[in-house]
Design an enzyme around this catalytic site. Structure first.
Site, PDB file in Angstrom:
ATOM      1  CG  PHE A 138      -2.017   0.966   1.160  1.00  0.00           C
ATOM      2  CD1 PHE A 138      -3.106   0.746   0.339  1.00  0.00           C
ATOM      3  CD2 PHE A 138      -1.963   2.132   1.899  1.00  0.00           C
ATOM      4  CE1 PHE A 138      -4.139   1.670   0.258  1.00  0.00           C
ATOM      5  CE2 PHE A 138      -2.990   3.066   1.824  1.00  0.00           C
ATOM      6  CZ  PHE A 138      -4.078   2.833   1.009  1.00  0.00           C
ATOM      7  CG  ASP A 214       0.034  -2.079   7.195  1.00  0.00           C
ATOM      8  OD1 ASP A 214      -1.052  -2.402   7.718  1.00  0.00           O
ATOM      9  OD2 ASP A 214       0.208  -0.998   6.599  1.00  0.00           O
ATOM     10  NE  ARG A 395     -10.165  -3.739  -2.230  1.00  0.00           N
ATOM     11  CZ  ARG A 395      -9.576  -2.924  -1.367  1.00  0.00           C
ATOM     12  NH1 ARG A 395      -8.328  -3.154  -0.988  1.00  0.00           N
ATOM     13  NH2 ARG A 395     -10.189  -1.864  -0.915  1.00  0.00           N
TER      14      ARG A 395
HETATM   15  C1  PLP Z   1      -5.761   1.099   4.580  1.00  0.00           C
HETATM   16  C2  PLP Z   1      -4.300   0.997   4.727  1.00  0.00           C
HETATM   17  C3  PLP Z   1      -3.570   2.006   5.353  1.00  0.00           C
HETATM   18  C4  PLP Z   1      -4.277   3.256   5.791  1.00  0.00           C
HETATM   19  O1  PLP Z   1      -3.465   4.229   6.276  1.00  0.00           O
HETATM   20  P1  PLP Z   1      -4.118   5.502   6.981  1.00  0.00           P
HETATM   21  O2  PLP Z   1      -2.965   6.303   7.365  1.00  0.00           O
HETATM   22  O3  PLP Z   1      -4.895   5.005   8.175  1.00  0.00           O
HETATM   23  O4  PLP Z   1      -5.008   6.170   5.994  1.00  0.00           O
HETATM   24  C5  PLP Z   1      -2.214   1.805   5.539  1.00  0.00           C
HETATM   25  N1  PLP Z   1      -1.603   0.683   5.105  1.00  0.00           N
HETATM   26  C6  PLP Z   1      -2.288  -0.293   4.470  1.00  0.00           C
HETATM   27  C7  PLP Z   1      -1.581  -1.519   4.019  1.00  0.00           C
HETATM   28  C8  PLP Z   1      -3.647  -0.155   4.262  1.00  0.00           C
HETATM   29  O5  PLP Z   1      -4.319  -1.112   3.624  1.00  0.00           O
END
Ligand code: PLP
Length: 436
Positions: A138, A214, A395
């Site tokens: 992400f 994560d 998705r």
């Molecule tokens: C949804 C998501 C985030 C979200 O980050 P925010 O700072 O809370 O907006 C971060 N990492 C991953 C892998 C995600 O899927």
């Protein structure tokens, strides 16, 4: 419960209703506010609203804020919410209660965890300069690594692996004496590929690097065992499978063994050992409190707390194993029911076929990205909410607490209708919105 096997051509709507009737988590759905006529397959992006949230927030607003005013910091326990909610999340991720706090966003918590990992390595092994991740991770996680590296200005480098299998085989080629930290999202947000946390962590630590997980698409979808895997750090999201509401705060985990020397650069007053002594110099509070920066976002935290309490009520009967079983069964049913359709319309399964390495979502890709976008829009207009992820992914997320087997059946029927009739070609489905 008998799980459906891979020959679902014969699975009927009646069969799905029977599976729902035998589902140990069936009662959980009634704990959520779900609009009628909607099949919600996007709980992996924004979890549904637990019914308990509105009353909890209402009470905080009208009584605690409206009447009790500033006394609520003590009286209503506002100040302690980050630790309290961290303690409620801990059992869902295989952590001890004092290893988790809730604060800030996932992005900011990635920054804190990475910063500690890099500083820790630079003290003992200054040659360890590489942050290793996946190109498909992400983006915010990658951006935070880039921003931190440029801020530190100590020659850190982000190394991206192009494709990683579930056991991290491709890590072998990059792990070495220059590896500082490996940062991976357990479940890939596009494909749903789930990494084997234990074996990947072992491999990373054997090379002398630290492991940051994560859990954005893991926490609340199946059981996670951070301590069983000996993880060093983890972060995760409050608004996906934990249902804390839009922009809900995130959680951060630091293994107990690292807490004594845990240092993160966002040294705000509420991470101080004595915030109300108002000392000019920073002294970190013991344990995870030092991961907190500024004032707790009370209204968001109250919503998240009610959501996690709902979560515990919902799994009281089957526990986390029931959650994982249902996640597997729902995604497998969806894949099996959609298989003939996929073949007919050129949908390629972008999720792992093996359930052991699949998160609680299923993605398909289409050769034509614009078509993928339009199909998702047409489905949303007809009440099946999934999402589109660039460049060409459709998705669908299956939150095991409130998605039913019959929803899977009905969703596939609607996807079939949308593709067979070409309804997605209508002009209103072609224009892209800001949030996909
Ligand atoms: C949804 C998501 C985030 C979200 O980050 P925010 O700072 O809370 O907006 C971060 N990492 C991953 C892998 C995600 O899927």
């Amino acid at each position: 419960m008998t799980l459906l096997q891979s020959n679902s051509a014969t699975v009927t709507r009646q069969d799905c209703l029977a599976l729902d009737a035998n589902d140990p988590l069936a009662a959980a759905r009634s704990l959520f506010e779900l609009p009628s006529g909607v099949i919600y397959l996007d709980g992996n992006s924004l979890g549904a609203l637990p019914k308990a949230v509105a009353a909890a927030v209402q009470k905080t607003v009208t009584q605690e804020w409206g009447q009790d005013l500033i006394t609520s910091w003590n009286k209503a326990g506002w100040m302690n919410l980050p630790q309290e909610i961290g303690g409620l999340i801990a059992p869902l991720i295989g952590a001890a209660q004092d290893e988790v706090v809730v604060a800030d966003s996932t992005s900011v918590n990635v920054f804190k965890a990475l910063a500690d990992a890099l500083q820790r390595q630079s003290k003992t092994s200054p040659k360890r300069s590489k942050i290793i991740s996946e190109r498909g991770n992400f983006p915010t996680d990658l951006y935070m690594a880039q921003g931190l590296s440029s801020l530190l200005n100590q020659g850190h480098e982000l190394v991206l692996i192009d494709s990683l299998d579930a056991y991290g085989t491709e890590l072998n080629a990059v792990l070495g004496t220059d590896s500082a930290v490996v940062m991976l999202t357990q479940v890939d947000y596009r494909s749903g590929r789930k990494l084997d946390m234990k074996s990947v962590t072992q491999k990373v630590q054997a090379a002398g690097a630290l492991m940051l997980w994560d859990l954005a698409h893991s926490a609340g979808a199946f059981s996670v065992d951070l301590n069983g895997a000996n993880a060093d750090y983890a972060v995760g999201c409050g608004y996906k499978y934990l249902n804390g509401g839009p922009g809900a705060p995130s959680f951060i985990f630091v293994a107990k063994r690292h807490q004594e020397h845990f240092t993160q650069p966002l040294m705000g007053w509420l991470g101080h050992a004595a915030p109300f002594a108002f000392e000019p110099d920073y002294r970190p509070a013991p344990g995870m409190i030092r991961a907190i920066c500024g004032s707790p976002t009370v209204l968001s935290l109250i919503a998240l707390r009610a959501a996690i309490q709902t979560f515990h009520t919902a799994i009281a009967k089957g526990g986390l194993p029931a959650l994982a079983d249902k996640s597997t069964a729902l995604t497998q049913l969806f894949i099996d029911l959609a298989a003939p359709l996929a073949q007919q319309h050129g949908l390629t399964l972008a999720a792992p076929a093996q359930s052991a390495i699949r998160g609680s979502q299923v993605s398909f890709s289409l050769a034509n990205g614009q078509q993928a976008y339009a199909v998702v829009q047409a489905l949303i207009a007809q009440g099946v909410i999934g999402d589109f992820r660039a460049p060409n992914i459709l998705r669908f997320g299956f939150a095991p607490l409130y998605v039913r087997y019959v929803d899977v059946f009905d969703a596939v029927a609607l996807i079939a209708k949308t593709l067979n009739t070409g309804y997605w070609r209508e002009p209103q489905f072609q224009t892209r919105n800001a949030v996909t």
